[in-house]
Design a protein around this motif. Sequence first.
Motif, PDB file in Angstrom:
ATOM      1  N   THR A   1       0.078  -9.331 -10.538  1.00 46.98           N
ATOM      2  CA  THR A   1      -1.265  -9.903 -10.394  1.00 46.98           C
ATOM      3  C   THR A   1      -1.985  -9.223  -9.236  1.00 46.98           C
ATOM      4  O   THR A   1      -1.372  -8.624  -8.352  1.00 46.98           O
ATOM      5  CB  THR A   1      -1.197 -11.423 -10.141  1.00 46.98           C
ATOM      6  OG1 THR A   1      -0.521 -11.663  -8.902  1.00 46.98           O
ATOM      7  CG2 THR A   1      -0.480 -12.133 -11.273  1.00 46.98           C
ATOM      8  N   TRP A   2      -3.306  -9.388  -9.298  1.00 42.17           N
ATOM      9  CA  TRP A   2      -4.137  -8.825  -8.222  1.00 42.17           C
ATOM     10  C   TRP A   2      -5.328  -9.747  -8.039  1.00 42.17           C
ATOM     11  O   TRP A   2      -6.064 -10.032  -8.988  1.00 42.17           O
ATOM     12  CB  TRP A   2      -4.584  -7.400  -8.595  1.00 42.17           C
ATOM     13  CG  TRP A   2      -5.402  -6.717  -7.534  1.00 42.17           C
ATOM     14  CD1 TRP A   2      -5.378  -6.928  -6.197  1.00 42.17           C
ATOM     15  CD2 TRP A   2      -6.382  -5.712  -7.753  1.00 42.17           C
ATOM     16  NE1 TRP A   2      -6.232  -6.119  -5.536  1.00 42.17           N
ATOM     17  CE2 TRP A   2      -6.881  -5.334  -6.476  1.00 42.17           C
ATOM     18  CE3 TRP A   2      -6.866  -5.035  -8.885  1.00 42.17           C
ATOM     19  CZ2 TRP A   2      -7.842  -4.357  -6.297  1.00 42.17           C
ATOM     20  CZ3 TRP A   2      -7.834  -4.057  -8.691  1.00 42.17           C
ATOM     21  CH2 TRP A   2      -8.310  -3.715  -7.421  1.00 42.17           C
ATOM     22  N   LYS A   3      -5.427 -10.284  -6.832  1.00 41.76           N
ATOM     23  CA  LYS A   3      -6.489 -11.237  -6.509  1.00 41.76           C
ATOM     24  C   LYS A   3      -6.457 -12.432  -7.442  1.00 41.76           C
ATOM     25  O   LYS A   3      -7.490 -12.933  -7.899  1.00 41.76           O
ATOM     26  CB  LYS A   3      -7.858 -10.556  -6.563  1.00 41.76           C
ATOM     27  CG  LYS A   3      -8.047  -9.478  -5.507  1.00 41.76           C
ATOM     28  CD  LYS A   3      -9.431  -8.864  -5.563  1.00 41.76           C
ATOM     29  CE  LYS A   3      -9.606  -7.804  -4.503  1.00 41.76           C
ATOM     30  NZ  LYS A   3     -10.962  -7.194  -4.528  1.00 41.76           N
TER      31      LYS A   3
ATOM     32  N   ALA B   1      -3.077  -8.079 -13.360  1.00 37.62           N
ATOM     33  CA  ALA B   1      -3.513  -6.695 -13.166  1.00 37.62           C
ATOM     34  C   ALA B   1      -3.530  -5.989 -14.518  1.00 37.62           C
ATOM     35  O   ALA B   1      -2.742  -6.312 -15.416  1.00 37.62           O
ATOM     36  CB  ALA B   1      -2.580  -5.988 -12.198  1.00 37.62           C
ATOM     37  N   PRO B   2      -4.453  -5.064 -14.701  1.00 42.05           N
ATOM     38  CA  PRO B   2      -4.527  -4.366 -15.993  1.00 42.05           C
ATOM     39  C   PRO B   2      -3.285  -3.499 -16.222  1.00 42.05           C
ATOM     40  O   PRO B   2      -2.594  -3.073 -15.290  1.00 42.05           O
ATOM     41  CB  PRO B   2      -5.787  -3.518 -15.852  1.00 42.05           C
ATOM     42  CG  PRO B   2      -5.978  -3.346 -14.386  1.00 42.05           C
ATOM     43  CD  PRO B   2      -5.482  -4.595 -13.757  1.00 42.05           C
TER      44      PRO B   2
ATOM     45  N   ASP C   1       9.454  -2.594   4.134  1.00 49.20           N
ATOM     46  CA  ASP C   1       7.984  -2.451   4.088  1.00 49.20           C
ATOM     47  C   ASP C   1       7.658  -1.882   2.711  1.00 49.20           C
ATOM     48  O   ASP C   1       7.829  -0.696   2.447  1.00 49.20           O
ATOM     49  CB  ASP C   1       7.493  -1.524   5.187  1.00 49.20           C
ATOM     50  CG  ASP C   1       5.973  -1.434   5.217  1.00 49.20           C
ATOM     51  OD1 ASP C   1       5.314  -2.243   4.520  1.00 49.20           O
ATOM     52  OD2 ASP C   1       5.458  -0.542   5.913  1.00 49.20           O
ATOM     53  N   PHE C   2       7.218  -2.765   1.795  1.00 49.36           N
ATOM     54  CA  PHE C   2       7.047  -2.425   0.384  1.00 49.36           C
ATOM     55  C   PHE C   2       5.561  -2.563   0.043  1.00 49.36           C
ATOM     56  O   PHE C   2       4.943  -3.610   0.291  1.00 49.36           O
ATOM     57  CB  PHE C   2       7.900  -3.373  -0.454  1.00 49.36           C
ATOM     58  CG  PHE C   2       7.819  -3.153  -1.939  1.00 49.36           C
ATOM     59  CD1 PHE C   2       7.634  -1.889  -2.490  1.00 49.36           C
ATOM     60  CD2 PHE C   2       7.952  -4.239  -2.809  1.00 49.36           C
ATOM     61  CE1 PHE C   2       7.580  -1.710  -3.862  1.00 49.36           C
ATOM     62  CE2 PHE C   2       7.894  -4.059  -4.175  1.00 49.36           C
ATOM     63  CZ  PHE C   2       7.707  -2.798  -4.705  1.00 49.36           C
ATOM     64  N   LYS C   3       4.956  -1.488  -0.555  1.00 52.46           N
ATOM     65  CA  LYS C   3       3.523  -1.513  -0.895  1.00 52.46           C
ATOM     66  C   LYS C   3       3.330  -0.957  -2.305  1.00 52.46           C
ATOM     67  O   LYS C   3       4.040  -0.030  -2.732  1.00 52.46           O
ATOM     68  CB  LYS C   3       2.706  -0.685   0.099  1.00 52.46           C
ATOM     69  CG  LYS C   3       2.673  -1.248   1.514  1.00 52.46           C
ATOM     70  CD  LYS C   3       1.839  -0.376   2.428  1.00 52.46           C
ATOM     71  CE  LYS C   3       1.653  -1.015   3.789  1.00 52.46           C
ATOM     72  NZ  LYS C   3       2.914  -1.215   4.509  1.00 52.46           N
ATOM     73  N   VAL C   4       2.348  -1.526  -3.015  1.00 50.91           N
ATOM     74  CA  VAL C   4       1.956  -1.065  -4.351  1.00 50.91           C
ATOM     75  C   VAL C   4       0.450  -0.773  -4.324  1.00 50.91           C
ATOM     76  O   VAL C   4      -0.339  -1.582  -3.790  1.00 50.91           O
ATOM     77  CB  VAL C   4       2.281  -2.112  -5.434  1.00 50.91           C
ATOM     78  CG1 VAL C   4       1.836  -1.607  -6.806  1.00 50.91           C
ATOM     79  CG2 VAL C   4       3.772  -2.440  -5.440  1.00 50.91           C
ATOM     80  N   TYR C   5       0.077   0.367  -4.934  1.00 54.13           N
ATOM     81  CA  TYR C   5      -1.325   0.808  -4.920  1.00 54.13           C
ATOM     82  C   TYR C   5      -1.826   1.004  -6.354  1.00 54.13           C
ATOM     83  O   TYR C   5      -1.047   1.328  -7.269  1.00 54.13           O
ATOM     84  CB  TYR C   5      -1.471   2.137  -4.172  1.00 54.13           C
ATOM     85  CG  TYR C   5      -1.030   2.072  -2.720  1.00 54.13           C
ATOM     86  CD1 TYR C   5      -1.950   1.782  -1.721  1.00 54.13           C
ATOM     87  CD2 TYR C   5       0.297   2.330  -2.368  1.00 54.13           C
ATOM     88  CE1 TYR C   5      -1.559   1.745  -0.381  1.00 54.13           C
ATOM     89  CE2 TYR C   5       0.691   2.287  -1.042  1.00 54.13           C
ATOM     90  CZ  TYR C   5      -0.217   1.992  -0.055  1.00 54.13           C
ATOM     91  OH  TYR C   5       0.167   1.959   1.265  1.00 54.13           O
TER      92      TYR C   5
ATOM     93  N   GLY D   1      -5.842   4.228  -5.236  1.00 52.34           N
ATOM     94  CA  GLY D   1      -5.304   4.187  -3.881  1.00 52.34           C
ATOM     95  C   GLY D   1      -5.565   2.903  -3.144  1.00 52.34           C
ATOM     96  O   GLY D   1      -5.372   2.829  -1.916  1.00 52.34           O
ATOM     97  N   GLU D   2      -6.031   1.901  -3.859  1.00 51.20           N
ATOM     98  CA  GLU D   2      -6.283   0.612  -3.224  1.00 51.20           C
ATOM     99  C   GLU D   2      -4.983  -0.179  -3.134  1.00 51.20           C
ATOM    100  O   GLU D   2      -4.236  -0.304  -4.114  1.00 51.20           O
ATOM    101  CB  GLU D   2      -7.323  -0.173  -4.025  1.00 51.20           C
ATOM    102  CG  GLU D   2      -7.717  -1.480  -3.370  1.00 51.20           C
ATOM    103  CD  GLU D   2      -8.794  -2.210  -4.151  1.00 51.20           C
ATOM    104  OE1 GLU D   2      -9.270  -3.266  -3.679  1.00 51.20           O
ATOM    105  OE2 GLU D   2      -9.165  -1.737  -5.253  1.00 51.20           O
ATOM    106  N   LEU D   3      -4.681  -0.761  -1.975  1.00 54.65           N
ATOM    107  CA  LEU D   3      -3.485  -1.580  -1.785  1.00 54.65           C
ATOM    108  C   LEU D   3      -3.659  -2.901  -2.527  1.00 54.65           C
ATOM    109  O   LEU D   3      -4.577  -3.663  -2.242  1.00 54.65           O
ATOM    110  CB  LEU D   3      -3.247  -1.842  -0.286  1.00 54.65           C
ATOM    111  CG  LEU D   3      -2.033  -2.716   0.053  1.00 54.65           C
ATOM    112  CD1 LEU D   3      -0.726  -2.022  -0.327  1.00 54.65           C
ATOM    113  CD2 LEU D   3      -2.021  -3.068   1.547  1.00 54.65           C
ATOM    114  N   ILE D   4      -2.772  -3.153  -3.465  1.00 54.76           N
ATOM    115  CA  ILE D   4      -2.885  -4.397  -4.238  1.00 54.76           C
ATOM    116  C   ILE D   4      -1.696  -5.348  -4.008  1.00 54.76           C
ATOM    117  O   ILE D   4      -1.717  -6.505  -4.435  1.00 54.76           O
ATOM    118  CB  ILE D   4      -3.030  -4.098  -5.743  1.00 54.76           C
ATOM    119  CG1 ILE D   4      -1.804  -3.353  -6.278  1.00 54.76           C
ATOM    120  CG2 ILE D   4      -4.299  -3.312  -6.019  1.00 54.76           C
ATOM    121  CD1 ILE D   4      -1.822  -3.181  -7.785  1.00 54.76           C
TER     122      ILE D   4
END
Length: 364
Positions: free
Chosen positions: A329-331, A335-336, A305-309, A313-316
């Motif tokens: 990338t994001w959406k 990503a900046p 279970d791997f998450k990047v924020y 604190g927004e999950l991306i």
Amino acid sequence: MGGVNLILTSSGNFGCIPDDDTLEVTFIPPPIADFTFTDACAGQNTNFTDMSTTTDGTINTWTWDFGDMTSSIASNPIHPYPAPGTYSANLIATSTNGCADTVFYDVVVNPVPVAILSSEVACVGQETVFTDLSFISSGTIVDWEWDFENGLHIDNNQNPVYTFDLQGSYPVTLTVTSDLGCVGTTDTNITVLAGPTAAFSIDPNPALALEEVNFTDESTGSVQQWYWDFGDGVGGNNQNEVYNYADGGDYLVTLTVADQNGCFDSTSLEINIALLPVLPTAFSPNGDGENDVFLIKGGPFTAVDFKVYSNWGELIFSSQDAAIGWDGTWKGQDAPLGVYTWTFTVEIAGERVVIKSGDVTLIR
């Protein structure tokens, strides 16, 4: 054959009257003696066959002298010569008309090979090497026949290898033949030993790299020697071993045990070595093929279970597959640049759970 008349004539002497007498002598044909014999080997039967002929009556008497101070009156005798050498054999053949003939032949008696065999210690399920030690005084041995377990297996190699399946005593026969056809045989009983049975356990399994792993011997039998192969080029000779693996992967561990008779047995088990999960402190998704994906390394993992924020604190990014990482990338957009936080919960084989968090710098 015909005949002749013999006439004796006396002349008158001192007034005696001369006289003569006639004797008719008839010649009858004698037999022609002849015989053949098979190849002769010392200590083995040689067959003599009468080949004599006659034109008057039949052959009814045979007198054999084999040249070794033995004789026979059989028509077709069988005679074993006790030792190699050359013997002058003769036959006197007599026919019913009372005539006889004699013939001589030299009988060359060849040496018989002396069959001798030896073997290693025989153990159940283990190849046993048999060695031919036979010899002959002259000539050469050209053929070998090994009979294992009363005809169960025939082998014509000079030094064969044979495996016995069960413990017990088994007959083995070696027959050797010389270049002149003489045969020597020996037989023996081979005692087949049970030997040890290899067995061991591994704890823990799976294990982590650099974690101590206990290898415990559980073999049965009178084991006196142990040979461990840990599957990574390293081994050991203690009854029980403790070892740690430097790298992850699957390794086949083999234990070979031997008893006081040299009988041995082997068995193998597989161990899985996992690497602890690690993440880089930075990555650069610029398409150059190096460090383009922010990916959990290590494993193998049974669950992820791997998450990047983002900094807010927004999950991306989220993944439950260890083979899928964040590509930066994001959406659908890059990503900046900046620092992002992450968390992961991974399960390693053996139901071990590792929970970690940290941050990573995205650069291009």
